[in-house]
Design a protein around this motif. Structure first.
Motif, PDB file in Angstrom:
ATOM      1  N   THR A  24       9.498  -1.925   0.332  1.00  0.00           N
ATOM      2  CA  THR A  24       9.319  -3.092   1.194  1.00  0.00           C
ATOM      3  C   THR A  24      10.126  -2.887   2.470  1.00  0.00           C
ATOM      4  O   THR A  24      11.301  -2.513   2.405  1.00  0.00           O
ATOM      5  N   GLN A  25       9.492  -3.145   3.609  1.00  0.00           N
ATOM      6  CA  GLN A  25      10.169  -2.923   4.889  1.00  0.00           C
ATOM      7  C   GLN A  25       9.926  -4.113   5.816  1.00  0.00           C
ATOM      8  O   GLN A  25       8.785  -4.510   6.057  1.00  0.00           O
ATOM      9  N   TYR A  26      11.023  -4.695   6.291  1.00  0.00           N
ATOM     10  CA  TYR A  26      10.971  -5.771   7.281  1.00  0.00           C
ATOM     11  C   TYR A  26      11.453  -5.221   8.627  1.00  0.00           C
ATOM     12  O   TYR A  26      12.451  -4.489   8.688  1.00  0.00           O
ATOM     13  N   ARG A  27      10.763  -5.607   9.692  1.00  0.00           N
ATOM     14  CA  ARG A  27      11.230  -5.317  11.054  1.00  0.00           C
ATOM     15  C   ARG A  27      11.323  -6.635  11.810  1.00  0.00           C
ATOM     16  O   ARG A  27      10.350  -7.410  11.839  1.00  0.00           O
ATOM     17  N   GLY A  31       0.795   5.227  -1.689  1.00  0.00           N
ATOM     18  CA  GLY A  31       0.999   3.903  -1.126  1.00  0.00           C
ATOM     19  C   GLY A  31      -0.188   2.976  -1.225  1.00  0.00           C
ATOM     20  O   GLY A  31      -0.176   1.884  -0.656  1.00  0.00           O
ATOM     21  N   THR A  32      -1.238   3.384  -1.949  1.00  0.00           N
ATOM     22  CA  THR A  32      -2.452   2.565  -1.999  1.00  0.00           C
ATOM     23  C   THR A  32      -2.495   1.627  -3.207  1.00  0.00           C
ATOM     24  O   THR A  32      -3.398   0.804  -3.310  1.00  0.00           O
ATOM     25  N   ASP A  33      -1.544   1.752  -4.131  1.00  0.00           N
ATOM     26  CA  ASP A  33      -1.471   0.796  -5.231  1.00  0.00           C
ATOM     27  C   ASP A  33      -0.890  -0.511  -4.699  1.00  0.00           C
ATOM     28  O   ASP A  33      -0.475  -0.606  -3.543  1.00  0.00           O
ATOM     29  N   VAL A  37       3.086   0.642  -2.526  1.00  0.00           N
ATOM     30  CA  VAL A  37       3.344   0.767  -3.963  1.00  0.00           C
ATOM     31  C   VAL A  37       2.633   2.014  -4.491  1.00  0.00           C
ATOM     32  O   VAL A  37       1.493   2.286  -4.121  1.00  0.00           O
ATOM     33  N   ASP A  38       3.329   2.778  -5.334  1.00  0.00           N
ATOM     34  CA  ASP A  38       2.732   3.912  -6.030  1.00  0.00           C
ATOM     35  C   ASP A  38       2.972   3.763  -7.521  1.00  0.00           C
ATOM     36  O   ASP A  38       4.120   3.566  -7.951  1.00  0.00           O
ATOM     37  N   VAL A  39       1.917   3.816  -8.307  1.00  0.00           N
ATOM     38  CA  VAL A  39       2.009   3.865  -9.765  1.00  0.00           C
ATOM     39  C   VAL A  39       1.504   5.247 -10.165  1.00  0.00           C
ATOM     40  O   VAL A  39       0.294   5.502 -10.182  1.00  0.00           O
TER      41      VAL A  39
END
Length: 290
Positions: free
Chosen positions: A9-12, A221-223, A284-286
């Motif tokens: 998770t990234q906030y800017r 990153g597509t999950d 997210v990666d599973v």
């Protein structure tokens, strides 16, 4: 199945944030059918301390504060999970809706324990229209388990999954009218339907391994985070259903937390001391582990 789970998770922020306080609900459960073998939390800027505790629902929560000015915040949660096959009850083993209500409402200790999952909650309420939508799935004297499966199938068949069509604040009635939404909307709707009939239902947050199209490689990153429901059925206990995929959760479903609705199990809940807007990105990666 063994999985490596990565949630970033990234906030800017457009203006500097001077203080930030957050609760993190990202550590998968260790329970029957699932073992969380390891969990790590990396936060940048680095907080002075990260505190761990269990919340009212038994979920593992981490708390941290950042007291230095910053314009970017990154939270990286990494887990190693082992998931096992789940046994599904047979319809014939389930009592009816009427019998379930009688047991729950006439057993004082059970009623007190389950009441929080029967009453309205911050994101879940209902009216006659939602009750009517639910009743069509529960013919008189039919097994309750079968009725819940019918409800999830109805949502799956009549609603369209549309990413970013709704937000966490979209009312259930809007989802019902538009027949569009995402997993949290379909889970909230299913729970509202069940509670409207006096049946206990809770919200499950977690992940599901997504499979790429045949012949295609899985992209990083597509999950995404996922949500489904858990319904209390006397004599069977808590039984889980995934209305988004019209299935009973199995090995590919990884459980993070249980609550009344999304508000109890949000991945990050924070308070910032700043002004101005911000942007948010989540990947997210599973990943199956050989």
């Amino acid at each position: 199945m063994k999985y490596k789970l990565i949630h970033k998770t990234q906030y800017r922020y457009f203006e500097k944030v001077n203080n930030y306080h957050s609760l993190v609900c990202l550590q998968p459960q260790t329970m029957v059918g699932q073992i969380c073998k390891s969990f790590s939390l990396e936060i940048s800027p680095k907080p002075a301390d990260i505190t761990q505790r269990k919340d009212f629902f038994g979920n593992i929560i981490h708390y941290f504060s950042i007291h230095i000015p910053h314009q970017e915040l990154q939270v990286l949660a990494t887990s190693e999970i082992e998931s096992f096959p789940k046994k599904n009850p047979f319809y014939r083993d389930s009592i009816s809706v009427e019998q379930a209500r009688e047991i729950i409402w006439n057993t004082r200790a059970l009623k007190i324990e389950l009441l929080q999952y029967i009453l309205p909650s911050p994101f879940i309420n209902w009216d006659d229209e939602i009750t009517l939508f639910a009743k069509s799935c529960f013919p008189e004297n039919r097994p309750l388990y079968e009725g819940v499966a019918n409800l999830c199938h109805k949502i799956f068949s009549e609603f369209k999954f549309v990413s970013n069509y709704t937000s966490i604040y979209t009312p259930i009635k809007t989802v019902l009218r538009e027949r569009k939404g995402v997993c949290q909307d379909f889970s909230h709707l299913a729970i509202a339907c069940l509670r409207s009939l006096g049946l206990p239902a809770r919200y499950v947050s977690g992940y599901i391994e997504t499979l790429p199209p045949p012949g295609k490689a899985k992209l990083q990153g597509t999950d995404a985070s996922h949500a489904w429901i858990s319904v209390y059925i006397p004599q069977l206990g808590w039984c889980e259903f995934d209305p988004t995929n019209d299935m009973v959760p199995q090995e590919r479903h990884i459980i993070t937390a249980y609550g009344r609705d999304y508000s109890d199990v949000a991945p990050l809940k924070g308070v910032i001391f700043s002004s101005g807007r911000h942007t948010l990105s989540v990947s997210v990666d599973v990943l199956p582990v050989a």
